[in-house]
Design a protein around this motif. Structure first.
Motif, short mmCIF file in Angstrom:
data_model
loop_
_atom_site.label_atom_id
_atom_site.label_comp_id
_atom_site.label_asym_id
_atom_site.label_seq_id
_atom_site.Cartn_x
_atom_site.Cartn_y
_atom_site.Cartn_z
N THR A 1 1.00 -1.21 0.08
CA THR A 1 -0.09 0.04 0.19
C THR A 1 0.92 1.28 0.01
O THR A 1 0.42 2.51 0.11
CB THR A 1 -0.92 0.05 1.28
N ASP A 2 2.12 1.01 -0.02
CA ASP A 2 3.01 2.25 0.37
C ASP A 2 4.28 1.85 -0.44
O ASP A 2 4.34 0.89 -1.12
CB ASP A 2 3.20 2.37 1.77
N GLN A 3 5.16 2.84 -0.64
CA GLN A 3 6.64 2.84 -0.92
C GLN A 3 7.11 1.74 -0.30
O GLN A 3 6.90 1.15 0.82
CB GLN A 3 7.42 4.01 -1.02
N THR A 4 8.40 0.82 -1.13
CA THR A 4 8.97 -0.12 -0.45
C THR A 4 10.52 -0.10 -0.84
O THR A 4 10.73 0.53 -1.90
CB THR A 4 8.25 -1.33 -0.95
N HIS B 1 0.33 -3.13 -6.27
CA HIS B 1 0.06 -1.94 -5.33
C HIS B 1 -1.11 -1.43 -5.20
O HIS B 1 -1.87 -1.55 -6.37
CB HIS B 1 0.77 -0.68 -6.17
N THR B 2 -1.78 -1.64 -4.20
CA THR B 2 -3.32 -0.92 -3.84
C THR B 2 -2.93 0.17 -3.00
O THR B 2 -2.49 0.04 -1.97
CB THR B 2 -4.06 -2.08 -3.41
N SER B 3 -3.70 1.17 -3.17
CA SER B 3 -3.42 2.44 -2.43
C SER B 3 -3.83 2.46 -0.89
O SER B 3 -4.43 1.44 -0.48
CB SER B 3 -4.22 3.55 -2.99
N HIS B 4 -3.28 3.24 -0.11
CA HIS B 4 -3.61 3.42 1.31
C HIS B 4 -4.63 4.63 1.43
O HIS B 4 -5.09 4.86 2.69
CB HIS B 4 -2.34 3.69 2.20
N GLY B 5 -4.94 5.16 0.54
CA GLY B 5 -6.11 6.05 0.65
C GLY B 5 -6.76 6.42 -0.72
O GLY B 5 -6.14 6.07 -1.96
N PRO B 6 -8.27 6.51 -0.93
CA PRO B 6 -8.84 6.51 -2.18
C PRO B 6 -8.57 7.84 -3.07
O PRO B 6 -9.14 7.96 -4.26
CB PRO B 6 -10.25 6.49 -1.86
N CYS B 7 -7.92 8.80 -2.35
CA CYS B 7 -7.91 10.01 -2.94
C CYS B 7 -6.60 10.31 -3.93
O CYS B 7 -5.44 9.84 -3.49
CB CYS B 7 -8.22 11.12 -2.13
N ILE B 8 -6.50 10.91 -5.09
CA ILE B 8 -5.35 11.51 -5.64
C ILE B 8 -5.59 13.18 -6.20
O ILE B 8 -6.73 13.45 -6.29
CB ILE B 8 -5.23 10.60 -6.95
N GLY B 9 -4.46 13.76 -6.02
CA GLY B 9 -4.59 15.25 -6.28
C GLY B 9 -5.01 16.07 -5.23
O GLY B 9 -5.17 17.26 -5.41
N TRP C 1 1.68 8.57 -3.94
CA TRP C 1 1.31 7.54 -4.58
C TRP C 1 1.70 7.19 -6.08
O TRP C 1 2.10 6.10 -6.38
CB TRP C 1 -0.40 7.72 -5.07
N GLU C 2 2.06 8.26 -6.75
CA GLU C 2 2.60 8.25 -8.14
C GLU C 2 4.00 7.77 -7.78
O GLU C 2 4.47 7.05 -8.39
CB GLU C 2 2.90 9.55 -8.50
N LYS C 3 4.86 7.99 -6.80
CA LYS C 3 6.13 7.54 -6.41
C LYS C 3 6.08 6.15 -6.08
O LYS C 3 7.00 5.34 -6.35
CB LYS C 3 6.81 8.41 -5.27
N SER C 4 4.96 5.81 -5.43
CA SER C 4 5.20 4.39 -4.74
C SER C 4 4.63 3.42 -6.28
O SER C 4 5.12 2.32 -6.33
CB SER C 4 3.51 4.16 -3.96
N VAL C 5 4.25 4.00 -7.17
CA VAL C 5 3.66 3.31 -8.36
C VAL C 5 4.90 3.33 -9.62
O VAL C 5 5.40 2.41 -9.99
CB VAL C 5 2.60 3.56 -8.80
N PHE C 6 5.17 4.49 -9.90
CA PHE C 6 5.77 4.78 -11.13
C PHE C 6 7.45 4.79 -10.75
O PHE C 6 8.15 4.28 -11.68
CB PHE C 6 5.68 6.28 -11.62
N ASP C 7 7.78 4.94 -9.44
CA ASP C 7 9.31 4.94 -9.30
C ASP C 7 9.69 3.69 -8.66
O ASP C 7 10.33 3.67 -7.45
CB ASP C 7 9.71 6.10 -8.41
N SER C 8 9.10 2.76 -8.98
CA SER C 8 9.33 1.38 -8.36
C SER C 8 9.17 0.21 -9.50
O SER C 8 8.93 0.33 -10.56
CB SER C 8 8.12 1.05 -7.48
N ASN C 9 9.33 -0.97 -8.92
CA ASN C 9 9.27 -2.21 -9.70
C ASN C 9 7.88 -3.01 -9.75
O ASN C 9 7.84 -3.95 -9.94
CB ASN C 9 10.00 -3.31 -9.57
N LYS C 10 6.85 -2.13 -8.89
CA LYS C 10 5.38 -2.74 -9.20
C LYS C 10 4.94 -2.84 -10.45
O LYS C 10 5.27 -2.21 -11.34
CB LYS C 10 4.41 -1.55 -8.47
N SER C 11 4.28 -4.09 -10.53
CA SER C 11 4.15 -4.70 -12.07
C SER C 11 2.70 -4.64 -12.03
O SER C 11 1.92 -4.97 -13.47
CB SER C 11 4.73 -6.01 -12.17
N LEU C 12 1.75 -4.69 -11.16
CA LEU C 12 0.09 -4.77 -11.41
C LEU C 12 -0.31 -3.74 -10.48
O LEU C 12 -0.05 -3.75 -8.97
CB LEU C 12 -0.18 -6.23 -10.97
N ILE C 13 -1.00 -2.81 -10.86
CA ILE C 13 -1.43 -1.58 -10.30
C ILE C 13 -2.99 -1.82 -10.23
O ILE C 13 -3.65 -1.87 -11.11
CB ILE C 13 -1.05 -0.34 -10.63
#
Length: 407
Positions: free
Chosen positions: A96-99, A111-119, A131-143
């Motif tokens: 749910t977070d960066q790792t 990756h599944t978020s720790h809160g439903p909001c973005i922006g 959230w963007e860093k947790s997803v895009f700056d990582s090796n997560k493969s299924l969002i």
């Protein structure tokens, strides 16, 4: 040569586990909020023989299981040390977070978020939020995306071809939508939070950043509310990072002691920091007072009036999100405005109900059904050891099919 041999061994490992046995799922817990978001999935997979389930921590000390029976049962039956988890075989590893964890065997990192909001962050924050860093700056493969807001964002940022995304909804929200309280359960909640029965409840929530509600209001400001409106119970919570550091240690915060003292002084004030579960408060709330926190979305789900702290220097990183927040609530920018505007609530009709639904529709896909859909999706995709495995095509095809179905 060493790398070729290692990749060959991983391929053999994948070939075995992707064809034999249960779907192996690991949940990585980094903090209390993350645990709240994952617990619906944990419960569902624990009770299904098609899954082998384990839980680990991002690092030692970042989270502690509660003393309640369910938490201790989960810990006893499914918890494993982080060092051991990194070497075991998994098909899906949930975050749910960066790792900073590195798994030695191939796996699908989800990756599944720790809160439903973005922006909802301040526009002065870095261009990419948490959230963007947790997803895009990582090796997560299924969002797993909560709703169309995140889906639109990720569609424009598919920086790696070996990454898939799926709009699933927010599992934690299912409990908010589906929970029905009996009178006995409601009375128990009142007792647990030391609330006066037969009084309306006002839940105060806050982000942890500098322009948040509880970073700018003090105990005296909240005491004025208690004194002016004795016919209400006021319950203050706040993001756990107001009271804890990122590593889980206590944060030295003078407000914490002041609010504990206020709780002892005012019979209609309750201070509930570091809550393991917030669903009970959501269900007994009659009003909310809060800020840009993603908890705002959950308040909209229970569809009760919200008073929104509009910090004079805060600008939403996505202006359209700010417009949604402000259109669904009564705004105030200082303690005096809150006192004056809250006093109108008894005689003022609720003009914001439809706008709160627009907030929910923007951020959440099928509230109440997300957990079942996520589990169904895992079963449909089956045993997949990540983008490096031969079975990865099953994830790609399933996500493509589901996105087409939603259009």
């Amino acid at each position: 040569m060493k790398m070729k041999i290692l990749n060959l061994l991983k391929g053999v490992d994948d070939a075995i586990f992707d064809n034999v046995g249960p779907i192996r799922v690991l949940y990585v817990i980094r903090n209390t909020i993350g645990y709240q978001c994952l617990i619906p999935l944990i419960r569902k997979t624990m009770g299904d023989d098609g899954f082998h389930v384990a839980i680990t921590l991002e690092h030692d000390g970042c989270f502690e299981f509660s003393d309640d029976e369910e938490s201790q049962n989960i810990k006893r039956k499914h918890f494993i040390k982080t060092e051991r988890a990194l070497y075991k075989k998994w098909h899906y590893v949930f975050f749910t977070d960066q790792t900073g964890l590195y798994f030695r065997r191939n796996a699908t990192l989800v990756h599944t978020s720790h809160g439903p909001c973005i922006g909802n962050a301040d526009s002065t924050s870095p261009s990419r939020g948490y959230w963007e860093k947790s997803v895009f700056d990582s090796n997560k493969s299924l969002i797993f995306c909560d709703g169309k807001a995140r889906e639109m964002l990720i569609q424009n940022n598919m920086e790696r071809k070996n990454r898939c995304f799926l709009t699933t909804g927010f599992a934690k929200a299912d409990g908010i939508v589906n929970l029905q309280l009996s009178s006995v359960e409601r009375n128990k909640i009142y007792e647990n939070f030391k609330l006066r029965p037969d009084f309306k409840n006002v839940v105060i929530f806050s982000h942890w950043t500098p322009k948040s509600l509880l970073s700018n209001f003090n105990a005296e400001d909240l005491e004025q509310l208690c004194v002016k409106f004795p016919e209400y119970n006021f319950i203050a919570m706040g993001h756990q990072l107001l009271w804890e550091n990122h590593d889980g240690s206590d944060r030295k915060n003078g407000l914490f002691d002041e609010l504990k003292e206020l709780e002892s002084k005012q019979v209609n004030f309750s201070f509930t920091p570091k809550l393991k579960e917030t669903i009970e408060l959501l269900k007994i709330a009659d009003f909310f007072i809060g800020d840009n926190s993603s908890f705002y979305i959950e308040a909209c789900l229970v569809n009760k009036p919200i008073y929104f702290y509009d910090h004079p220097e805060f600008n939403f990183s996505m202006p359209e999100v700010g417009s949604l927040y402000k259109a669904a609530s009564v705004s105030f920018s200082n303690p005096l405005e809150l006192l004056n505007r809250f006093s109108l609530n008894e005689n003022e009709p609720d003009l914001y109900e439809r706008n709160r639904k627009e907030v929910v529709d923007h951020f959440l896909y099928k509230p109440g059904l997300a957990t079942d859909y996520m589990i169904e999706s895992l079963k449909e995709m089956g045993r997949v050891s990540g983008p490096e495995s031969r079975s990865w095509s099953k994830v790609v095809e399933y996500c493509r099919k589901e996105r087409g179905r939603l259009k």
